[in-house]
Design a protein around this motif. Structure first.
Motif, mmCIF file in Angstrom:
data_model
loop_
_atom_site.group_PDB
_atom_site.id
_atom_site.type_symbol
_atom_site.label_atom_id
_atom_site.label_comp_id
_atom_site.label_asym_id
_atom_site.label_seq_id
_atom_site.Cartn_x
_atom_site.Cartn_y
_atom_site.Cartn_z
ATOM 1 N N HIS A 105 0.851 -1.203 0.000
ATOM 2 C CA HIS A 105 0.000 0.000 0.000
ATOM 3 C C HIS A 105 0.882 1.247 0.000
ATOM 4 C CE1 HIS A 105 -2.440 -3.051 2.122
ATOM 5 N NE2 HIS A 105 -3.466 -2.487 1.503
ATOM 6 N N GLY B 79 1.971 13.063 -8.696
ATOM 7 C CA GLY B 79 1.503 11.963 -7.846
ATOM 8 C C GLY B 79 0.080 12.236 -7.382
ATOM 9 N N ASP C 284 -4.999 15.117 -6.054
ATOM 10 C CA ASP C 284 -6.079 15.423 -5.105
ATOM 11 C C ASP C 284 -6.164 16.926 -4.859
ATOM 12 O OD1 ASP C 284 -6.672 12.734 -4.832
ATOM 13 O OD2 ASP C 284 -5.537 12.466 -2.974
ATOM 14 N N HIS D 193 -7.515 9.746 2.818
ATOM 15 C CA HIS D 193 -6.076 9.952 2.982
ATOM 16 C C HIS D 193 -5.849 11.455 3.250
ATOM 17 C CE1 HIS D 193 -1.843 10.343 1.680
ATOM 18 N NE2 HIS D 193 -1.747 9.058 1.968
ATOM 19 N N ALA E 121 -4.083 13.423 1.810
ATOM 20 C CA ALA E 121 -3.984 14.175 0.546
ATOM 21 C C ALA E 121 -5.338 14.749 0.140
ATOM 22 C CB ALA E 121 -3.427 13.286 -0.565
ATOM 23 N N MET F 222 -13.112 8.462 -1.431
ATOM 24 C CA MET F 222 -12.054 7.601 -1.967
ATOM 25 C C MET F 222 -12.637 6.293 -2.504
ATOM 26 S SD MET F 222 -10.331 6.471 1.699
ATOM 27 C CE MET F 222 -8.711 6.653 1.069
ATOM 28 N N ASN G 60 -6.764 3.149 2.237
ATOM 29 C CA ASN G 60 -5.360 2.734 2.241
ATOM 30 C C ASN G 60 -4.950 1.974 3.506
ATOM 31 O OD1 ASN G 60 -5.960 5.639 2.799
ATOM 32 N ND2 ASN G 60 -4.013 5.470 3.881
HETATM 33 C C1 LIG Z 1 -5.400 6.726 -0.839
HETATM 34 C C2 LIG Z 1 -4.149 7.506 -1.092
HETATM 35 N N1 LIG Z 1 -4.233 8.737 -1.601
HETATM 36 C C3 LIG Z 1 -3.156 9.486 -1.853
HETATM 37 C C4 LIG Z 1 -1.899 9.007 -1.594
HETATM 38 C C5 LIG Z 1 -0.719 9.874 -1.876
HETATM 39 O O1 LIG Z 1 0.014 9.366 -2.957
HETATM 40 P P1 LIG Z 1 1.424 10.001 -3.345
HETATM 41 O O2 LIG Z 1 2.263 9.950 -2.111
HETATM 42 O O3 LIG Z 1 1.924 9.149 -4.436
HETATM 43 O O4 LIG Z 1 1.187 11.399 -3.764
HETATM 44 C C6 LIG Z 1 -1.746 7.720 -1.057
HETATM 45 C C7 LIG Z 1 -0.410 7.192 -0.716
HETATM 46 O O5 LIG Z 1 -0.210 6.510 0.263
HETATM 47 C C8 LIG Z 1 -2.910 6.940 -0.801
HETATM 48 O O6 LIG Z 1 -2.835 5.715 -0.293
#
Ligand SMILES: Cc1ncc(COP(=O)(O)O)c(C=O)c1O
Length: 397
Positions: free
Chosen positions: A10, A71, A76, A100, A102, A147, A151
């Motif tokens: 994950h 990313g 987001d 998350h 984010a 979502m 995660n």
């Molecule tokens: C559900 C979810 N969203 C967003 C992210 C962020 O991804 P990134 O670190 O690649 O920007 C993650 C990373 O763990 C995630 O699991």
């Protein structure tokens, strides 16, 4: 020294060697800027456009709807801020309590900037109630973000009915599908998802590349850019395109498309094999819903055993503490609290993430090493006695 075993898919995944091979020429031979008006540039541009098609085919959107970012975090941010700013920097935002950071932290920032926010609860298995989300939509709702899959506990959310209700009301719907893409089938157009985020490194692609898809037709979602610069990617996400990473992302998507079904089956078998090792241990419980769950996710609590201690004792087995304590606090994760776990139960949560490169032998060895630590800690811990007594009283196994 004992071998290293990676069960933290994950957090990130190993880049598939086929993806690495495809990327390499774009560092050393075909290194043009995709916006340059010469052969080098055209070559790079062709590679980017081919990757856009590969990504689009995986998640059921048009190639022009694919925006490459750094990313899922950036995706987001761009989705939520982009829509909120387009709506004049005001209005109502709906999201869940298990997003998350984010998404969650962006929504908190929008709240500080004047948004009114509804955080929808989840049930004890970690799933939002679609009707509750739909009931929380208002005339002034400017975006709803739920979502696709969580995660920490891997629960899959009822995205399609929520997206459809948002579509009827003309409210842009966003889903962070970082954990879901590559693990369960996704078709954004069919599900009526207007904005979809994900990262390359969760699907055996490279780190530093992500995607936001944004619907361009019925409805056309307008986004204010977060960065200002050149005219790349319709000006919504300017900046020189990361061609090698984009090529890697494209191939990662193609591989997932071809292999996801068989891989999901194999990975779920490994996940279940791991649970068979654990299930007869006293005072062990799985966290989250077992049916609506990603194939590679196993989140378990060995009650009375601190997950952080297990991690410290086992640096060679890559797993994660479900409680994800912030460095300066001992608060368990909001996700585990949202599903109603006690502090003790949440602090015991371990997240195992099985993936493409794991084998049955690795699963068996990791289980033996985890159980050895759990039993040793229990034998020496006074807390465990208390946990055993309380769980026997409640009938928990
Ligand atoms: C559900 C979810 N969203 C967003 C992210 C962020 O991804 P990134 O670190 O690649 O920007 C993650 C990373 O763990 C995630 O699991």
């Amino acid at each position: 020294m004992a071998s290293r075993i990676y069960l933290d898919n994950h957090a990130t995944t190993r880049t598939d060697p086929r993806v690495v091979d495809a990327m390499l020429p774009y560092f050393t031979e075909q290194y043009g800027n995709a916006n340059s008006p010469h052969l080098f540039g055209w070559e790079a541009d062709e590679a980017v456009e081919a990757a856009r098609i590969q990504v689009a085919e995986l998640v059921g959107v048009e190639p022009k709807e694919v925006i490459f970012t750094s990313g899922a975090t950036e995706s987001d941010n761009l989705a939520l801020r982009g829509v909120f700013d387009e709506a004049g920097g005001q209005g109502h935002v709906v999201t869940s309590r298990i997003e998350h950071p984010a998404v969650g932290q962006v929504v908190e920032d929008l709240r500080r900037r004047g948004a009114s926010v509804t955080l929808v609860d989840v049930d004890a298995s970690g799933v939002v109630d679609a009707d509750q989300v739909i009931r929380s939509l208002r005339d002034d709702t400017v975006i709803c973000s739920i979502m696709w899959a969580n995660n920490e506990i891997g629960t899959i959310q009822p995205v399609a009915p929520i997206a459809s209700a948002c579509r009827e009301r003309g409210i842009p719907f966003h889903s962070d599908a970082s954990q879901a893409v590559g693990r369960v089938p996704i078709n954004a157009r069919q599900a009526q998802v207007d904005l979809l985020s994900f990262s390359g490194h969760k699907i055996y692609g490279p780190k530093g590349i992500g995607v936001l898809t944004a619907s361009r037709r019925r409805p056309r979602i307008r986004l204010q850019p977060m960065f200002h610069g050149g005219s790349q990617q319709f000006g919504v996400r300017p900046g020189t395109l990361a061609v090698p990473l984009i090529v890697g992302m494209g191939l990662a998507c193609t591989l997932v498309r071809a292999e996801q079904k068989a891989e999901a089956h194999r990975v779920a078998e490994l996940r279940d094999r791991l649970w068979v090792h654990f299930r007869d241990e006293p005072n062990v419980v799985q966290n989250g819903d077992f049916a609506r769950r990603l194939p590679g996710t196993l989140n378990v609590s060995f009650l009375g055993v601190e997950a952080q201690t297990v991690l410290l004792e086992l640096p060679g087995v890559a797993i994660s503490s479900g409680s994800a304590c912030a460095a300066d606090s001992h608060e368990p994760s909001p996700v585990l609290r949202a599903i109603g776990l006690s502090s003790e139960h949440a602090h015991a949560a371990l997240r195992f993430g099985l993936g493409r490169f794991n084998t049955a032998d690795e699963v068996d060895e990791a289980a033996i090493r985890v159980l050895e630590v759990v039993r040793r800690l229990r034998a020496t811990s006074p807390i465990h006695g208390a946990a055993r007594a309380s769980s026997q009283a409640e009938g928990t196994k």
